[in-house]
Write a protein that holds these residues in place. Structure first.
Motif, short mmCIF file in Angstrom:
data_model
loop_
_atom_site.label_atom_id
_atom_site.label_comp_id
_atom_site.label_asym_id
_atom_site.label_seq_id
_atom_site.Cartn_x
_atom_site.Cartn_y
_atom_site.Cartn_z
N SER A 61 0.87 -1.18 0.00
CA SER A 61 0.00 0.00 0.00
C SER A 61 0.90 1.23 0.00
N TYR A 62 0.44 2.29 -0.65
CA TYR A 62 1.28 3.50 -0.75
C TYR A 62 0.43 4.75 -0.68
N ARG A 63 1.09 5.83 -0.27
CA ARG A 63 0.47 7.16 -0.26
C ARG A 63 1.58 8.17 -0.50
N LEU A 64 1.40 8.99 -1.51
CA LEU A 64 2.36 10.04 -1.85
C LEU A 64 1.74 11.38 -1.49
N ARG A 65 2.45 12.16 -0.67
CA ARG A 65 1.94 13.44 -0.19
C ARG A 65 2.91 14.55 -0.55
N SER A 66 2.34 15.75 -0.75
CA SER A 66 3.13 16.95 -0.94
C SER A 66 2.29 18.13 -0.50
N ALA A 67 2.94 19.09 0.13
CA ALA A 67 2.26 20.31 0.60
C ALA A 67 1.04 19.96 1.44
N GLN A 68 1.19 18.96 2.30
CA GLN A 68 0.12 18.50 3.20
C GLN A 68 -1.10 17.96 2.45
N ARG A 69 -0.93 17.59 1.19
CA ARG A 69 -2.03 17.04 0.40
C ARG A 69 -1.62 15.68 -0.15
N ILE A 70 -2.59 14.79 -0.26
CA ILE A 70 -2.32 13.47 -0.84
C ILE A 70 -2.36 13.60 -2.36
N ILE A 71 -1.24 13.28 -2.99
CA ILE A 71 -1.14 13.31 -4.45
C ILE A 71 -1.75 12.03 -5.03
N ALA A 72 -1.38 10.89 -4.46
CA ALA A 72 -1.88 9.61 -4.95
C ALA A 72 -1.79 8.58 -3.85
N SER A 73 -2.67 7.59 -3.91
CA SER A 73 -2.61 6.48 -2.97
C SER A 73 -3.18 5.26 -3.67
N GLY A 74 -2.84 4.10 -3.17
CA GLY A 74 -3.35 2.89 -3.78
C GLY A 74 -2.72 1.65 -3.19
N THR A 75 -3.02 0.53 -3.82
CA THR A 75 -2.54 -0.77 -3.37
C THR A 75 -2.11 -1.59 -4.56
N ILE A 76 -1.00 -2.27 -4.41
CA ILE A 76 -0.53 -3.22 -5.41
C ILE A 76 -0.70 -4.59 -4.80
N LEU A 77 -1.60 -5.41 -5.35
CA LEU A 77 -1.87 -6.73 -4.81
C LEU A 77 -0.90 -7.77 -5.34
N ASP A 78 -0.47 -8.65 -4.46
CA ASP A 78 0.38 -9.80 -4.80
C ASP A 78 1.56 -9.44 -5.69
N PRO A 79 2.47 -8.57 -5.20
CA PRO A 79 3.61 -8.14 -6.02
C PRO A 79 4.73 -9.17 -6.13
#
Length: 151
Positions: A61-79
């Motif tokens: 699972s990931y979350r990319l933030r900048s300037a106190q805002r979430i740019i992108a988030s998501g999940t990569i299943l079974d990598p």
């Protein structure tokens, strides 16, 4: 009999407490692809497996933030799996539209740099220990491509 059971519980607890867990580090964040409408950023995550057997990763699972805002988030299943007694690299790609970049132009400023915080969770099922999520984070700055780089 109760003493024997207590000693057995103590022995198992000591053994479980001494079991090492996989460690991981976000070693690089880079621009993977530039298109007319977005950029794709990629985090390289190195995971070290202390066990003598492969450990499957259930999800990233990931979350990319900048300037106190979430740019992108998501999940990569079974990598895939972390190889036994080795370091395994996983790449976590994130597509970021330019229109979002323009909304945080205050952070980008004159130098066209973007401050970021990347949060990543590696969820795995470790025998005896059970389901375990290894949390990671990386903060930094990277230079965005200019319009002349795109065209």
């Amino acid at each position: 009999m109760a003493k024997l059971i207590d000693k057995a519980k103590e022995f198992v607890a000591d053994k479980i407490a001494g079991i090492g867990k996989p460690t991981a580090d976000v070693v690089d964040v880079s621009i993977k692809n530039v298109s007319k409408d977005s950029i794709t950023l990629e985090a390289a995550v190195d995971v070290i497996n202390p066990y003598s057997h492969d450990v499957p990763i259930g999800e990233i699972s990931y979350r990319l933030r900048s300037a106190q805002r979430i740019i992108a988030s998501g999940t990569i299943l079974d990598p895939g799996s972390i190889m036994a007694k080795e370091k395994t690299r996983f790449n976590v790609p994130v597509r970021v539209p330019y229109n979002f970049m323009l909304s945080i132009v205050r952070d980008v400023g004159r130098d066209w740099d973007l401050d970021y915080e990347w949060e990543i969770g590696l969820t795995m099922h470790i025998p005896i220990v059970g389901k375990f999520t290894l949390p990671l984070s990386k903060e930094g700055t990277f230079k965005l491509p200019s319009f002349s780089d795109i065209f």
